[in-house]
Design a protein around this motif. Structure first.
Motif, short mmCIF file in Angstrom:
data_model
loop_
_atom_site.label_atom_id
_atom_site.label_comp_id
_atom_site.label_asym_id
_atom_site.label_seq_id
_atom_site.Cartn_x
_atom_site.Cartn_y
_atom_site.Cartn_z
N LEU A 180 -33.52 24.50 18.89
CA LEU A 180 -33.04 23.11 18.55
C LEU A 180 -34.59 22.03 18.06
O LEU A 180 -34.62 21.86 19.82
N LEU A 205 -33.10 25.44 14.13
CA LEU A 205 -31.89 24.92 13.21
C LEU A 205 -32.57 23.31 13.45
O LEU A 205 -32.34 22.62 14.89
N LEU A 247 -26.53 22.85 9.30
CA LEU A 247 -26.42 23.84 10.68
C LEU A 247 -25.29 24.32 10.85
O LEU A 247 -25.42 25.65 11.28
#
Length: 442
Positions: A180, A205, A247
């Protein structure tokens, strides 16, 4: 930039004063308006399933890590223990951690890990989390903590941290981990590493708001606690909506639910760590399972990409993980068609693995410095699966790709003015045990 500098700064950290992370004694390097300071953020959690990637450790994080390191060093702990515990103390500490937990839970990371909340990633389930930054060490731009990673691929000092420190970290992490990016420009750095074959795009992500308190409005809208009509002109709701939907979809599709057993890290008197498992707080938890060796072996029967004839990316990632267990690192691959993987022990080049030659039918060609030839030749009977792979006219082979050996003219048998190496054919049809045995004696 050197990947591991704790030993260099240990004495300074043992005398650290709370609240002073940016002092001349901790300065690593300066270029123009950039200053990079040491703080112990070098530990890599090779069991991680979640990797949080920020821009650079801030003042609060650096100070927290430095204070913890000071306490541990003065208590007589080993550098390995200091590195691990100090980073766990400093990583994503401060007010932003609460926002981060809320965001991760909202997109479903806790459900995918079968934990009640991602808050436990900083407690009982910390073995599932690796926190890092594209610029590993605290970096100041014009005297203030750097707030963007946009210059990470153009500025030499910043890019050295990406190509050396960050690449080395990611090479040690599991192929199943997902990343992330948090902060302006971080996603560009991770996409660059995808182009280099270090990561896969499906692992990223992208689009979650940065958890900083200064980003409160975007976070509130992302979490649904603020409506479009309540937003200021500075916030683009359509962009946030698009990122959120992507997401949520990606987390749901790409990552299957994994039952987790919380792990406690224990240290003996010598500073060695061990992990013990305890029942999870939710569900019928089981430990994270890695691929079995039998499943992994099948992957090595065909290591060549059908599109370009070079080593498959997933094979390279597996090799890097195995090398990390030997405390070896792999140099960055400059392009998809680079012919060699350079392998390092510290700063010394000890081997090259061909990314193209000899990959068919479960074999790899490993080139060592020619001074290693006699030693390895004498051990080939003990090193099962390793055999000599001589050149056409000599015991040795040569290539400009072996420049890390600095071995021109080593043997008079070769007339080439290129760097020389001793080549060995390694059978990997049953896995990487022979490969690891060979490099383990270098």
């Amino acid at each position: 930039m050197d990947n591991n500098q704790l030993s260099k700064f240990a004495d300074t950290l043992s005398l650290y004063r709370d609240g002073s992370p940016f002092t001349d004694e901790l300065l690593i390097d300066s270029q123009g308006d950039l200053d990079v300071f040491f703080s112990p953020f070098e530990h890599v959690n090779m069991l991680a399933k979640v990797v949080l990637v920020g821009i650079s450790p801030g003042a609060t994080q650096a100070n927290n890590a430095n204070v913890k390191a000071m306490e541990l060093l003065n208590a007589g702990e080993t550098l390995d223990v200091v590195s691990e515990k100090a980073k766990l103390t400093g990583a994503f500490s401060g007010a932003l951690r609460n926002n981060l937990v809320r965001l991760l839970d909202y997109i479903g990371i806790n459900q995918k890990l079968s934990i009640s909340s991602c808050e436990s990633l900083f407690g009982d389930n910390m073995h599932l989390l690796h926190s890092t930054s594209v610029f590993r060490y605290p970096t100041l731009l014009s005297g203030k903590p750097i707030s963007s990673a946009n210059k990470g691929l153009t500025n030499p000092l910043l890019k050295s941290m990406v190509d050396n420190c960050l690449t080395d970290e990611f090479a040690q992490l599991p192929q199943s981990a997902f990343y992330l990016p948090m902060g302006q420009g971080v996603d560009k750095i991770l996409l660059y590493l995808c182009e280099k074959g270090i990561l896969s795009r499906s692992q990223l992500l992208i689009g979650m708001p940065h958890p900083s308190g200064a980003n409160a409005e975007r976070i509130a809208y992302f979490l649904g606690s603020k409506t479009k009509t309540e937003l200021s002109d500075k916030t683009n709701p359509d962009k946030i909506d698009e990122a959120k939907q992507q997401l949520l979809k990606q987390v749901g599709q790409n990552f299957s639910t994994t039952n987790i057993t919380p792990t406690t890290v224990n240290y003996d008197k010598g500073g060695n760590s061990s992990r013990t498992s305890s029942p999870a707080s939710v569900g019928s938890a089981k430990p994270v399972e890695e691929k079995t060796s039998q499943q992994e072996c099948k992957n090595y029967l065909n290591m060549v990409s059908p599109s370009d004839g070079y080593m498959l990316e997933n094979i390279e990632r597996q090799i890097k993980r195995h090398l990390a267990a030997l405390n070896l690192s792999v140099g960055p691959v400059k392009s998809r068609t680079s012919k060699e993987l350079a392998i390092f022990k510290g700063s010394e080049t000890i081997a090259y693995v061909s990314r193209k030659t000899g990959l068919k039918k479960g074999h790899m060609i490993v080139a060592l410095h020619p001074r290693m030839a006699t030693k390895i030749d004498q051990m080939t009977g003990e090193l099962e699966g390793v055999s000599v792979s001589p050149g056409k006219n000599s015991r040795y082979i040569s290539s400009s790709n072996y420049r890390g050996f600095n071995s021109k003219g080593y043997s008079s048998q070769l007339k080439s003015n290129e760097h020389q190496a001793a080549a060995f054919k390694v059978d990997v049809t049953d896995g990487l045990s022979a490969f690891k045995s060979l490099l383990g004696v270098c």
